[in-house]
Design an enzyme around this catalytic site. Structure first.
Site, PDB file in Angstrom:
ATOM      1  N   LEU A 348       0.822  -1.209   0.000  1.00 57.30           N
ATOM      2  CA  LEU A 348       0.000   0.000   0.000  1.00 57.30           C
ATOM      3  C   LEU A 348       0.855   1.257   0.000  1.00 57.30           C
ATOM      4  CD1 LEU A 348      -2.600  -1.098   2.700  1.00 57.30           C
ATOM      5  CD2 LEU A 348      -2.953  -1.038   0.236  1.00 57.30           C
ATOM      6  N   LYS A 350       5.303   2.638   0.478  1.00 58.31           N
ATOM      7  CA  LYS A 350       6.695   2.214   0.558  1.00 58.31           C
ATOM      8  C   LYS A 350       7.585   3.441   0.705  1.00 58.31           C
ATOM      9  CE  LYS A 350       9.996  -0.758  -1.894  1.00 58.31           C
ATOM     10  NZ  LYS A 350      10.202  -1.589  -3.109  1.00 58.31           N
ATOM     11  N   GLY A 351       8.584   3.334   1.557  1.00 58.47           N
ATOM     12  CA  GLY A 351       9.509   4.441   1.751  1.00 58.47           C
ATOM     13  C   GLY A 351      10.738   3.986   2.499  1.00 58.47           C
ATOM     14  N   GLY A 352      11.504   4.970   2.998  1.00 60.88           N
ATOM     15  CA  GLY A 352      12.737   4.632   3.707  1.00 60.88           C
ATOM     16  C   GLY A 352      12.488   3.915   5.011  1.00 60.88           C
ATOM     17  N   PHE A 353      11.274   4.008   5.540  1.00 57.36           N
ATOM     18  CA  PHE A 353      10.979   3.379   6.825  1.00 57.36           C
ATOM     19  C   PHE A 353      10.516   1.938   6.681  1.00 57.36           C
ATOM     20  CE2 PHE A 353       9.752   7.929   7.076  1.00 57.36           C
ATOM     21  CZ  PHE A 353      10.820   8.353   7.841  1.00 57.36           C
ATOM     22  N   LYS A 370       2.279  -2.753   8.777  1.00 59.47           N
ATOM     23  CA  LYS A 370       3.446  -1.909   8.583  1.00 59.47           C
ATOM     24  C   LYS A 370       4.679  -2.686   9.034  1.00 59.47           C
ATOM     25  CE  LYS A 370       5.255   2.672   9.655  1.00 59.47           C
ATOM     26  NZ  LYS A 370       4.980   3.945  10.345  1.00 59.47           N
ATOM     27  N   ASP A 466       3.098  13.379  15.745  1.00 57.73           N
ATOM     28  CA  ASP A 466       3.436  13.405  14.319  1.00 57.73           C
ATOM     29  C   ASP A 466       2.171  13.605  13.483  1.00 57.73           C
ATOM     30  OD1 ASP A 466       5.206  13.393  12.221  1.00 57.73           O
ATOM     31  OD2 ASP A 466       5.158  11.224  11.947  1.00 57.73           O
TER      32      ASP A 466
END
Length: 674
Positions: A348, A350-353, A370, A466
């Site tokens: 769903l 996607k990233g650096g985390f 996640k 956040d």
């Protein structure tokens, strides 16, 4: 006179002798252990009284006859009845076999006959010859075209020839069904056969072993035995044969009488059993045994390796303190199966985390998983406790956090699936249609309600830390849901949060975070930045823009100073807008991002402002703290932290863009400073 009496006496003696000879021909054999029979070929009586006509070898025949001939004088008064039980057992590996016959023959010597389809009765020269002097009832289990057979499972009446004068498929008349029921002659089961001859008519009946003689014969035909046996003498017996088709042929019992009424019934309980013939198991060769042993070892090792691999594949990190959180913990295997092995087609965001995957549990509940990396163990107990606590929070505008799973170097957070993804996709991605002002205002009030609940309605104060568009999820009805509680923390109402862990995203982080730590006022600041973000369609910090437009808070304030506050709104807003609502939200966003924490409203007041139940305070672009913005820098770090130090700061559904830089001191590494 004396001569007349003498003649009468002679006639009476002859009649008595005839009666005596007729009585002697009556017999019953429940098994043939005591029977005095003539046998030839491969026929023999087995030790348990079973008469075997053929022994399972090919191209063989066997005969068994009653040694004493049957004599008759007057054809009109000649009759007999017989009852026998037979069984035809196919040889294992063979497709069938030839049948047997009940035989009336002028001679017991049939050794010149042929086996195979001749049934041991004729050969090519005697077949069809009147000099053969044979009448037979055949139970034929092979289809021989040369003899005009009707099928390979039939009963026939033969006179000097295997071309039957009458034949029909093997069957018996069922008294219950009122019709003929078929019988498989080559089934290996015992079958009863009755043959009756009276008044020149030969009747044949069949039935399974435990069924009485049917009231209707299967086959009936006129046969003149005087023509076939002109010497008025015949022998009674059986004939069987094999060819390339092989079966074992047995007679279990036999009863005979000249008179149908005096025929003794066979006692089926005393009959010998039909042998069961099974394929012999060949002893495996030595090489085969070695091969099987090696194969077993290989299979065992493969299973062991598979077991170890599966243990490794689904391995988890579990500690004693986690037992109390059992209901909130998912097994890695359950999440692996739910996401189809974390298939790339289920991603769903996607990233650096890390990545977020869509999943489906066996209950058909849709989830978002996640999957983030972490190497720290310090503070994990406290962090998991707070994840579980978040799962206990209930509010319609919060994304339910269902639980977690831990693996070495990996943490998985499980939440309810939000079908419409995150809000930032509709604000900043060209592939999505921009929202109308009405939709945005509803979402603003949704998130304000959720944050108000976290600050005042929960058992403890919950700080999100956040708040931004990428952490706002949209459900099926496009209602706003506050999500991604990976950096949330708790403290009791009225207590000092006293934390030194500064976490968040540049542009949403209050300036006092570096020195004072997180509190409800810092959440309000993040919410204020979110208000400007959703209204202006811009991120709080955009390094690529000019200095006067780079920081959203300052730019909105400058627009206000120039009496063009509405000019700061998103130019892509669709439909009609309510200028009063837009101005309210922009001013409220500036009020919430006030550089002086004490001048920010509480979330309770924010909700009232948005609902119109409380009037916004009289502020201007020149009011203290309004429009001030200083990028928060932790220590001397001027670059975004590496992914290994911020695995929990990404949105559940989408990663932050390059402009969405984050300065983080990870709560797991440094603790929450509670």
């Amino acid at each position: 006179m004396a001569q007349g009496l003498h003649l009468i006496w002679m006639i009476l003696c002859v009649h008595l002798i005839c009666i005596s000879s007729q009585q002697e021909i009556e017999f019953i054999y429940n098994g043939f252990s005591q029977a005095d029979l003539y046998t030839d070929g491969v026929a023999k009586i087995l030790t348990k009284g079973l008469l075997q006509l053929t022994d399972g070898s090919g191209q063989k025949m066997g005969h068994a006859f009653l040694k004493k001939p049957f004599e008759f004088n007057s054809p009109g008064s000649f009759s007999f009845s017989t009852h026998f039980v037979c069984a035809l057992v196919p040889k294992p590996g063979s497709t069938g076999g030839h049948g047997i016959a009940f035989v009336l023959s002028a001679s017991m010597d049939l050794t010149q006959a042929d086996a195979t389809s001749f049934l041991g009765l004729f050969n090519i020269s005697t077949q069809g010859s009147p000099s053969s002097h044979i009448v037979a009832v055949e139970l034929d289990t092979a289809l021989s075209a040369e003899f005009n057979d009707i099928d390979k499972n039939h009963v026939g009446i033969d006179v000097n020839s295997l071309i039957s004068i009458a034949s029909t498929p093997a069957a018996y008349f069922s008294e219950i069904e009122g019709q003929n029921e078929s019988i498989n002659l080559l089934s290996g089961r015992a079958i009863q056969v009755w043959v009756d001859y009276r008044g020149g008519v030969l009747n044949v009946s069949l039935a399974p072993l435990k069924i009485q003689k049917p009231s209707r014969p299967l086959l009936s035909r006129s046969v003149n035995l005087s023509e076939t046996f002109p010497d008025k003498k015949l022998f009674l017996g059986f004939s069987g044969a094999t060819g390339s088709l092989i079966s074992y042929q047995y007679i279990l019992g036999w009863s005979f009488s000249r008179n149908k009424e005096s025929l003794q019934a066979l006692d089926v309980t005393k009959l010998p059993r039909v042998p069961s013939h099974k394929a012999k198991k060949k002893k495996p060769a030595t090489l085969l045994i070695i091969f099987l042993v090696l194969l077993a070892i290989i299979v065992f090792l493969a299973l062991g390796a598979a077991y170890v691999y599966m243990r490794w594949k689904y391995a988890e990190v579990r500690e004693e303190w986690e037992k109390e959180y059992g209901p909130h913990r998912f097994s890695y295997k359950a999440l692996y199966d739910a996401t189809k092995g974390f298939n790339k087609d289920e991603i769903l965001g996607k990233g650096g985390f890390g990545e977020v995957y869509k999943g489906s549990l066996p209950s058909n509940e849709l989830i978002a998983v996640k999957r983030v990396s972490h190497n720290a163990e310090e503070g994990m107990k406290q962090f998991v406790a707070e994840i579980v606590s978040m799962g206990n929070l209930k509010h319609k505008n919060m994304v339910p956090l269902l639980g977690y799973c831990r693996r070495k170097g990996e943490l998985l957070l499980v939440s309810e699936y939000m079908p419409n993804g995150s809000l930032d996709q509709y604000l900043f991605h060209d592939g999505k249609p921009p929202f109308s002002w009405h939709q945005r205002f509803v979402i603003i009030k949704d998130i304000a309600s959720a944050l108000h609940y976290m600050h005042t309605g929960a058992l403890q104060v919950v700080l999100h830390r956040d708040i931004k568009a990428s952490n706002v999820m949209l459900d099926a009805e496009f209602n706003g849901r506050l999500g991604d509680f990976g950096m949330a923390r708790f403290h009791d109402h009225g207590a000092d949060p006293a934390t030194t862990a500064a976490v968040g995203t540049i542009g949403y982080m209050a300036p006092e975070l570096a020195t004072m730590g997180a509190c409800t006022a810092t959440d309000v600041y993040g919410f204020g930045a979110f208000l400007l973000e959703i209204t202006c369609g811009r991120r709080p910090v955009e390094p690529g823009l000019s200095a006067e437009r780079r920081y959203l808070v300052k730019w909105v304030c400058e627009c206000w100073k120039m009496a063009s506050l509405l000019g700061a709104r998103d130019p892509r807003l669709r439909g009609e807008i309510l200028a009063e609502e837009v101005e309210l939200v922009l001013k409220l966003g500036l009020l919430c991002t006030n550089g002086v924490a004490d001048l920010r409203p509480s979330m309770d007041e924010v909700v009232q402002y948005l609902n119109g139940s409380l009037k916004l305070p009289d502020i201007s672009p020149d009011s203290p703290g309004i429009g001030s913005f200083t990028p928060l820098v932790i220590g001397s770090n001027h670059n975004p932290a590496s992914p290994s130090t911020k695995p929990l700061s990404a949105s559940f559904y989408s990663s932050s863009s390059a402009n969405d830089s984050t300065f983080v001191t990870h709560s797991i590494v440094h603790g929450h400073g509670r």
